[in-house]
Design a protein around this motif. Structure first.
Motif, PDB file in Angstrom:
ATOM      1  N   UNK A 109       0.824  -1.214   0.000  1.00  0.00           N
ATOM      2  CA  UNK A 109       0.000   0.000   0.000  1.00  0.00           C
ATOM      3  C   UNK A 109       0.858   1.263   0.000  1.00  0.00           C
ATOM      4  N   UNK A 110       2.037   1.184   0.604  1.00  0.00           N
ATOM      5  CA  UNK A 110       2.947   2.331   0.599  1.00  0.00           C
ATOM      6  C   UNK A 110       3.462   2.639  -0.805  1.00  0.00           C
ATOM      7  N   UNK A 111       3.383   1.648  -1.700  1.00  0.00           N
ATOM      8  CA  UNK A 111       3.855   1.843  -3.068  1.00  0.00           C
ATOM      9  C   UNK A 111       2.779   2.424  -3.983  1.00  0.00           C
ATOM     10  N   UNK A 112       1.572   2.611  -3.471  1.00  0.00           N
ATOM     11  CA  UNK A 112       0.491   3.144  -4.295  1.00  0.00           C
ATOM     12  C   UNK A 112       0.741   4.610  -4.642  1.00  0.00           C
ATOM     13  N   UNK A 113       0.201   5.013  -5.796  1.00  0.00           N
ATOM     14  CA  UNK A 113       0.254   6.418  -6.207  1.00  0.00           C
ATOM     15  C   UNK A 113      -1.160   6.927  -6.426  1.00  0.00           C
ATOM     16  N   UNK A 114      -1.573   7.950  -5.700  1.00  0.00           N
ATOM     17  CA  UNK A 114      -0.830   8.645  -4.640  1.00  0.00           C
ATOM     18  C   UNK A 114      -0.709   7.790  -3.380  1.00  0.00           C
ATOM     19  N   UNK A 115       0.341   8.013  -2.610  1.00  0.00           N
ATOM     20  CA  UNK A 115       0.574   7.218  -1.414  1.00  0.00           C
ATOM     21  C   UNK A 115      -0.339   7.692  -0.290  1.00  0.00           C
ATOM     22  N   UNK A 116      -1.143   6.780   0.286  1.00  0.00           N
ATOM     23  CA  UNK A 116      -1.983   7.191   1.415  1.00  0.00           C
ATOM     24  C   UNK A 116      -1.168   7.281   2.700  1.00  0.00           C
ATOM     25  N   UNK A 117      -1.622   8.112   3.621  1.00  0.00           N
ATOM     26  CA  UNK A 117      -1.074   8.075   4.975  1.00  0.00           C
ATOM     27  C   UNK A 117      -1.614   6.815   5.638  1.00  0.00           C
ATOM     28  N   UNK A 118      -0.755   6.119   6.370  1.00  0.00           N
ATOM     29  CA  UNK A 118      -1.154   4.827   6.927  1.00  0.00           C
ATOM     30  C   UNK A 118      -0.859   4.758   8.422  1.00  0.00           C
ATOM     31  N   UNK A 119      -1.850   4.274   9.165  1.00  0.00           N
ATOM     32  CA  UNK A 119      -1.695   4.103  10.600  1.00  0.00           C
ATOM     33  C   UNK A 119      -2.300   2.768  11.013  1.00  0.00           C
ATOM     34  N   UNK A 120      -2.122   2.431  12.281  1.00  0.00           N
ATOM     35  CA  UNK A 120      -2.534   1.122  12.798  1.00  0.00           C
ATOM     36  C   UNK A 120      -3.092   1.307  14.195  1.00  0.00           C
ATOM     37  N   UNK A 121      -4.248   0.706  14.465  1.00  0.00           N
ATOM     38  CA  UNK A 121      -4.790   0.672  15.820  1.00  0.00           C
ATOM     39  C   UNK A 121      -4.571  -0.721  16.393  1.00  0.00           C
ATOM     40  N   UNK A 122      -3.904  -0.811  17.532  1.00  0.00           N
ATOM     41  CA  UNK A 122      -3.466  -2.092  18.077  1.00  0.00           C
ATOM     42  C   UNK A 122      -3.549  -2.094  19.594  1.00  0.00           C
ATOM     43  N   UNK A 123      -3.590  -3.294  20.171  1.00  0.00           N
ATOM     44  CA  UNK A 123      -3.482  -3.378  21.628  1.00  0.00           C
ATOM     45  C   UNK A 123      -2.034  -3.324  22.090  1.00  0.00           C
TER      46      UNK A 123
END
Length: 329
Positions: A84-98
């Protein structure tokens, strides 16, 4: 573009990667756990990446949040992030975790392209953590948060839910700790998304209760509506700054008019709202050899029908059948 009849545009995609979790939080699921989705029902890694690509390149999504269940239990997580980081345009990516698995994965996730993490931590007391989660993993969460910070997955945001009789008195201590550690703390009102359907409005710890408690120790200055935008958290500057604290008051101060979210469950259903009782099946469309354009159009139609609000204030409100672990936060 994912627009609804009220003019809201969804640019923030929440993607549940699994319904499984390695905790048993009392406000989420029963002690014995739940009946997990069968593997064939889950989206594959390729299907997840394809849907995110369609969302980013065809539908205007600019931000992707990976959720669960517990997303660190997804074996292909690092690869999904990297693709997903290689997509154009690159989205901002985050993670919700315990946070339990972050100590061993934070560096790899950062290298793959993840920008930051949200970690759930409701208490500073190990014995209360064990009562709330039914697991003795408090130190693992603390270690995971530190690893995320050291890896550069910042700002590390901490999500805390306060429960009557358990941790209701901990708001000031949690904020003092977050300020000292350099984390951004956000309190979340308990929502009616528990598998047991035991949630009750009466007696819940409200945003007003939380702020009253915090002000016994801190000076809080409202950040203002202009700074908030579509963010779910109202934020206050702590003791003049630079630290802030947020409160997500989904129940008592809903923010539906500014909502910019669209959601995918781990089995490929579009949800227009956390509290929606209807879903749109993208998985079946994907597996019928539909084109990207056909998938995108179905997604647009689903979001066009988004309701004005969550319905929590309606006396006829019905809690969704699927719990938080299946929906994704």
């Amino acid at each position: 573009m994912l627009i609804d009849t009220f003019g809201r545009v969804a640019t923030d995609l929440r993607v549940s990667l699994t319904d499984r979790c390695n905790l048993r939080c009392t406000y989420c699921m029963p002690e014995e756990g739940l009946q997990w989705l069968a593997k064939p029902d889950l989206l594959t890694d390729d299907e997840i990446v394809r849907l995110i690509r369609i969302a980013v390149t065809d539908l205007g999504v600019t931000e992707v949040r990976f959720t669960g269940g517990e997303p660190l239990l997804r074996p292909g997580l690092v690869g999904i992030v990297e693709r997903c980081a290689a997509l154009e345009p690159r989205p901002r990516m985050s993670l919700t975790t315990n946070g339990i698995g972050l100590k061993r994965t934070a560096t790899a996730l950062k290298a793959a392209g993840l920008d930051r993490v949200n970690v759930s931590l409701d208490t500073l007391r190990p014995e209360v953590f064990k009562t709330l989660t039914r697991r003795d993993r408090h130190q693992d969460v603390l270690d995971g948060m530190a690893a995320a910070r050291d890896a550069g997955l910042t700002p590390v945001k901490v999500n805390a839910v306060l429960m009557p009789g358990l941790n209701a008195d901990e708001a000031p201590d949690l904020l003092a700790w977050a300020v000292e550690e350099g984390y951004e703390l956000r309190f979340i009102e308990q929502m009616p998304l528990d598998a047991q359907h035991g949630w009750k409005r009466d007696g819940m710890i409200t945003a007003g209760d939380i702020l009253e408690s915090l002000r016994t120790r801190f000076t809080l200055t409202p950040e203002g509506a202009d700074e908030r935008g579509s963010a779910p958290a109202e934020r206050w500057v702590v003791d003049g700054g630079p630290h802030t604290v947020g409160v997500i008051a989904s129940v008592t101060r809903p923010f539906c008019r500014a909502c910019d979210r669209t959601r995918l469950t781990a089995d490929g259903q579009v949800r227009t709202c956390l509290f929606a009782t209807e879903e749109t099946d993208l998985r079946a469309t994907l597996r019928s050899d539909a084109s990207d354009a056909e998938v995108a159009e179905l997604w647009r139609k689903a979001m066009w029908g988004k309701k004005a609000g969550s319905g929590l204030d309606d006396p006829e409100f019905l809690q969704p059948d699927r719990p938080m672990s299946a929906i994704g936060g």
